[in-house]
Write a protein that holds these residues in place. Structure first.
Motif, mmCIF file in Angstrom:
data_model
loop_
_atom_site.group_PDB
_atom_site.id
_atom_site.type_symbol
_atom_site.label_atom_id
_atom_site.label_comp_id
_atom_site.label_asym_id
_atom_site.label_seq_id
_atom_site.Cartn_x
_atom_site.Cartn_y
_atom_site.Cartn_z
ATOM 1 N N ALA A 17 19.673 0.265 7.138
ATOM 2 C CA ALA A 17 19.018 0.327 7.859
ATOM 3 C C ALA A 17 17.387 0.078 7.712
ATOM 4 O O ALA A 17 16.742 -0.319 8.731
ATOM 5 N N ARG A 18 17.554 0.062 6.924
ATOM 6 C CA ARG A 18 15.918 -0.900 5.864
ATOM 7 C C ARG A 18 14.796 -0.456 6.770
ATOM 8 O O ARG A 18 14.506 -1.201 6.941
ATOM 9 N N PRO A 19 14.531 0.305 7.449
ATOM 10 C CA PRO A 19 13.378 1.159 7.919
ATOM 11 C C PRO A 19 12.007 1.261 8.028
ATOM 12 O O PRO A 19 11.798 1.567 6.416
ATOM 13 N N GLN A 20 10.899 0.800 8.535
ATOM 14 C CA GLN A 20 9.450 1.471 8.048
ATOM 15 C C GLN A 20 9.285 2.694 7.782
ATOM 16 O O GLN A 20 9.917 3.870 8.620
ATOM 17 N N ILE A 21 8.779 3.226 7.236
ATOM 18 C CA ILE A 21 8.862 5.013 7.000
ATOM 19 C C ILE A 21 6.517 4.913 6.851
ATOM 20 O O ILE A 21 6.119 3.909 6.419
ATOM 21 N N LEU A 22 6.321 5.560 8.047
ATOM 22 C CA LEU A 22 5.305 6.142 8.124
ATOM 23 C C LEU A 22 4.755 7.457 7.771
ATOM 24 O O LEU A 22 5.663 8.538 8.240
ATOM 25 N N ALA A 23 3.769 7.379 6.943
ATOM 26 C CA ALA A 23 3.653 8.896 6.551
ATOM 27 C C ALA A 23 1.928 9.133 7.773
ATOM 28 O O ALA A 23 0.561 8.736 6.720
ATOM 29 N N ILE A 24 1.605 10.094 8.051
ATOM 30 C CA ILE A 24 0.836 10.539 9.224
ATOM 31 C C ILE A 24 0.473 11.304 9.126
ATOM 32 O O ILE A 24 0.514 13.090 9.227
ATOM 33 N N ARG A 25 -0.938 12.255 8.788
ATOM 34 C CA ARG A 25 -1.839 13.017 8.305
ATOM 35 C C ARG A 25 -2.799 13.483 9.393
ATOM 36 O O ARG A 25 -4.253 12.287 9.884
ATOM 37 N N SER A 26 -2.919 14.379 10.869
ATOM 38 C CA SER A 26 -3.853 13.821 11.569
ATOM 39 C C SER A 26 -5.055 14.635 10.916
ATOM 40 O O SER A 26 -5.278 15.870 10.000
ATOM 41 N N THR A 27 -6.135 13.615 11.033
ATOM 42 C CA THR A 27 -7.589 15.028 10.574
ATOM 43 C C THR A 27 -8.931 14.658 11.850
ATOM 44 O O THR A 27 -8.755 14.253 12.699
ATOM 45 N N PRO A 50 -3.577 12.105 0.386
ATOM 46 C CA PRO A 50 -4.706 12.993 0.127
ATOM 47 C C PRO A 50 -3.914 14.483 0.247
ATOM 48 O O PRO A 50 -2.788 14.118 1.367
ATOM 49 N N ALA A 51 -3.870 15.297 0.549
ATOM 50 C CA ALA A 51 -3.271 16.698 0.757
ATOM 51 C C ALA A 51 -3.802 16.756 1.905
ATOM 52 O O ALA A 51 -4.412 16.509 2.556
ATOM 53 N N GLY A 52 -2.844 17.710 2.483
ATOM 54 C CA GLY A 52 -2.333 18.059 4.206
ATOM 55 C C GLY A 52 -1.295 18.252 4.534
ATOM 56 O O GLY A 52 0.002 18.119 3.335
ATOM 57 N N THR A 53 -0.313 18.010 5.786
ATOM 58 C CA THR A 53 0.281 18.935 6.366
ATOM 59 C C THR A 53 0.178 17.033 7.431
ATOM 60 O O THR A 53 -0.469 16.594 7.872
ATOM 61 N N TYR A 54 1.569 16.590 6.898
ATOM 62 C CA TYR A 54 2.180 15.055 7.304
ATOM 63 C C TYR A 54 3.102 14.909 8.714
ATOM 64 O O TYR A 54 3.817 15.891 8.643
ATOM 65 N N ARG A 55 3.277 14.632 8.777
ATOM 66 C CA ARG A 55 4.442 13.845 10.223
ATOM 67 C C ARG A 55 4.749 12.271 9.642
ATOM 68 O O ARG A 55 4.128 11.430 9.114
ATOM 69 N N VAL A 56 6.155 12.232 9.283
ATOM 70 C CA VAL A 56 6.723 11.429 8.298
ATOM 71 C C VAL A 56 8.048 10.405 9.836
ATOM 72 O O VAL A 56 8.906 11.905 10.100
ATOM 73 N N ASN A 73 15.313 6.329 15.529
ATOM 74 C CA ASN A 73 14.063 6.192 15.163
ATOM 75 C C ASN A 73 14.241 8.091 14.908
ATOM 76 O O ASN A 73 14.615 8.819 15.410
ATOM 77 N N VAL A 74 13.331 8.705 13.246
ATOM 78 C CA VAL A 74 13.484 9.875 12.995
ATOM 79 C C VAL A 74 11.874 10.217 13.350
ATOM 80 O O VAL A 74 11.684 9.236 12.685
ATOM 81 N N VAL A 75 12.128 11.468 13.371
ATOM 82 C CA VAL A 75 10.435 12.258 13.034
ATOM 83 C C VAL A 75 10.483 13.619 12.529
ATOM 84 O O VAL A 75 11.298 14.449 12.918
ATOM 85 N N ARG A 76 9.793 13.630 11.023
ATOM 86 C CA ARG A 76 10.217 15.187 10.558
ATOM 87 C C ARG A 76 8.547 14.975 10.176
ATOM 88 O O ARG A 76 7.249 14.400 10.295
ATOM 89 N N THR A 77 8.479 16.666 10.777
ATOM 90 C CA THR A 77 7.018 17.186 10.783
ATOM 91 C C THR A 77 6.670 18.237 9.587
ATOM 92 O O THR A 77 7.985 19.061 9.557
ATOM 93 N N GLY A 78 5.751 18.633 10.202
ATOM 94 C CA GLY A 78 5.258 19.730 8.968
ATOM 95 C C GLY A 78 5.452 19.477 7.647
ATOM 96 O O GLY A 78 5.717 20.469 6.365
ATOM 97 N N ILE A 79 5.365 18.175 7.051
ATOM 98 C CA ILE A 79 5.728 18.109 6.120
ATOM 99 C C ILE A 79 4.340 18.389 5.051
ATOM 100 O O ILE A 79 3.104 17.566 4.935
ATOM 101 N N THR A 80 4.397 18.904 4.406
ATOM 102 C CA THR A 80 3.157 19.732 2.903
ATOM 103 C C THR A 80 3.064 19.182 2.053
ATOM 104 O O THR A 80 3.830 18.566 1.547
ATOM 105 N N VAL A 81 1.314 18.097 1.711
ATOM 106 C CA VAL A 81 2.303 17.450 0.389
ATOM 107 C C VAL A 81 0.578 17.759 -0.308
ATOM 108 O O VAL A 81 -0.323 18.293 0.065
ATOM 109 N N VAL A 82 0.474 18.387 -1.440
ATOM 110 C CA VAL A 82 0.027 18.906 -1.953
ATOM 111 C C VAL A 82 -0.774 17.875 -3.434
ATOM 112 O O VAL A 82 0.085 16.998 -3.991
ATOM 113 N N ASN A 83 -1.698 17.897 -4.544
ATOM 114 C CA ASN A 83 -2.808 17.653 -5.423
ATOM 115 C C ASN A 83 -1.731 17.014 -6.141
ATOM 116 O O ASN A 83 -1.281 18.176 -6.642
#
Length: 95
Positions: A17-27, A50-56, A73-83
């Motif tokens: 599928a060779r997808p483009q992948i976006l990591a989106i953090r609302s600020t 940056p640390a925060g909650t992302y939608r991928v 297309n697939v959306v995953r929510t609530g992905i937590t990134v820490v430093n």
């Protein structure tokens, strides 16, 4: 202050599928988006986040072969990134 960043890593299935992948953090200033593509084996990694909650979000860049299940297309929510850590997302199915 030291600027520590985190990351997101995983694989997609099928890799074709060779997808483009976006990591989106609302600020408060609006969305902060970083992108990458999966490699030929389906693996991807996005660093320097940056640390925060992302939608991928996953967007296949090709269509499935005739007779194969369609890519979606697939959306995953609530992905937590820490430093200073990479968040492992495992395998995401795109069909």
């Amino acid at each position: 202050a030291q600027d520590l960043r985190g990351g997101i890593s995983g694989t997609v299935n099928p890799a074709a599928a060779r997808p483009q992948i976006l990591a989106i953090r609302s600020t408060i200033l609006g969305p902060d988006t970083v992108s990458t593509s999966a490699d030929v084996s389906g693996a991807y990694q996005i660093g320097g986040l940056p640390a925060g909650t992302y939608r991928v979000e996953y967007f296949p860049s090709t269509t499935a072969l005739t007779g194969q299940p369609a890519y979606r297309n697939v959306v995953r929510t609530g992905i937590t990134v820490v430093n200073d850590q990479v968040t492992l997302l495992g395998t995401t199915s795109l069909n």
